[in-house]
Design an enzyme around this catalytic site. Structure first.
Site, short mmCIF file in Angstrom:
data_model
loop_
_atom_site.label_atom_id
_atom_site.label_comp_id
_atom_site.label_asym_id
_atom_site.label_seq_id
_atom_site.Cartn_x
_atom_site.Cartn_y
_atom_site.Cartn_z
N HIS A 218 0.85 -1.19 0.00
CA HIS A 218 0.00 0.00 0.00
C HIS A 218 0.88 1.25 0.00
CE1 HIS A 218 1.19 -0.46 4.19
NE2 HIS A 218 0.91 0.82 4.37
N ASP A 220 0.75 5.35 1.78
CA ASP A 220 0.09 6.05 2.89
C ASP A 220 -0.71 7.25 2.38
OD1 ASP A 220 1.19 4.23 4.57
OD2 ASP A 220 2.62 5.58 5.51
N HIS A 274 4.76 0.11 -0.03
CA HIS A 274 5.48 -0.67 0.97
C HIS A 274 4.55 -1.70 1.60
CE1 HIS A 274 3.82 2.97 2.86
NE2 HIS A 274 3.75 2.29 3.99
N ARG A 284 5.49 -8.73 16.30
CA ARG A 284 6.17 -7.48 15.97
C ARG A 284 5.24 -6.33 16.30
NH1 ARG A 284 6.11 -3.88 11.43
NH2 ARG A 284 8.12 -2.86 11.08
#
Length: 338
Positions: A218, A220, A274, A284
């Protein structure tokens, strides 16, 4: 004793296996998507912001480094950014407490007294492994933080962090706009302290990590993003047509350009696709501060001929919503090309 631990762990995790049973148990689906490729690990450009507080030469050099990284990478790392490590550690501690609550509490009504859309997991529109995100998130619009319980330590920590992150984001945006002909007070006028948002992410261990993502590819939807992450790693970006893994740096924050800055800069800065790869063994954590304008803010390319037509932030968000509903994916800036 082990069974008790397991039951507690399962009570915390989102029910991925139940919700996406058809996808996860389909052998044809598994064969359709090959293993996620192993990517070269790279170090993102690292910029020391202390240069902004030195003489004119050092300041200009620092700004030029940011501009170059934003043009060539769409990403860079910063140190000496002014956000105390103690505050980041405290916020991560509160973040972990939130995500380790029972799933039925997180997914219940009025969780933390926020809107029902604040807690998110998976992808309700997923039809395959490659558009299923193996993660959970708490996405908080900063205008809604005041609704949280005043005695809630999470709220107090978010408020403290948001104040510093907003000042940092504004400073970075103004530096990046310096050589683009954008008026110095553009961001101060159009980005209020409550127009941005904070997204806390948790990526549980994933048994299908070789074939799916923690967050699907995607870009941002903002001016820029300030990312704080742990040392597990997993952030990947598409550079020159291939995926590369960004090596995590324990002492730096990651900055990436968003769609709005790409349009505002008339393509000078790039909003890079990314993703986050899933990890089979460990969880994580990351935290993203999205620097956004008010809905009425008009995004106009800073130079001519313009690549994009003028649009306001509300229109852009609404178009993304329509595209995701219709296609299952974000189309983004290509919708606004002239």
């Amino acid at each position: 004793m082990f069974s008790n631990f397991l039951s507690i762990s399962m009570a915390v995790e989102p029910p991925f296996f139940e919700k996406y049973k058809a996808i996860l148990q389909s052998s044809a689906e598994m064969e359709k998507f090959p293993m996620v490729e192993v990517c070269e690990e790279i170090e993102l450009p690292l910029i020391d912001l202390s240069g902004l507080n030195l003489g004119p030469f050092e300041r200009q050099k620092c700004i030029e480094q940011m501009a170059e990284a934003s043009s060539e990478w769409g990403f860079f790392q910063i140190v000496n950014h002014g956000i105390p490590e103690e505050l980041l550690d405290r916020l991560k501690s509160e973040q972990m407490k939130v995500f380790h609550r029972p799933f039925d509490k997180k997914a219940g009504k009025n969780f933390l007294n926020l809107s029902a859309q604040s807690y998110r997991w998976g992808n309700p529109l997923a039809t395959s492994l490659r558009n299923l995100s193996w993660s959970e998130a708490l996405h908080i619009s900063l205008k809604d933080v005041s609704r949280m319980d005043e005695s809630n330590k999470l709220r107090l920590t978010i408020e403290e962090y948001a104040t510093k992150a907003n000042l940092l984001a504004q400073r970075l945006a103004e530096c990046l706009a310096q050589n683009l002909g954008i008026k110095p007070n553009y961001f101060q006028e159009n980005c209020s302290p409550s127009s941005s948002s904070l997204r806390m992410n948790r990526y549980p261990p994933c048994p299908y990590s070789s074939r799916m993502f923690g967050i699907i590819p995607h870009t941002d939807t903002d001016f820029l993003t300030i990312l704080s992450q742990d040392q597990v790693g997993g952030l990947q970006l598409k550079r020159d047509g291939r995926w590369v893994s960004a090596k995590p740096n324990p002492n730096a924050l990651v900055i990436n350009i968003g769609d709005l800055f790409q349009a505002l800069s008339n393509g000078m800065y790039e909003s890079i696709t990314h993703r986050v790869v899933a990890n089979q063994e460990v969880e994580r954590y990351s935290m993203a501060y999205f620097y956004c304008p008010t809905y009425e803010t008009v995004i106009e390319s800073c130079s001519k001929p313009a690549l994009y037509r003028n649009f306001n932030f509300k229109e852009y968000r609404e178009q993304i919503g329509k595209d995701v509903k219709a296609t299952g994916d974000k189309v983004g800036l290509s919708r606004f090309l002239l």
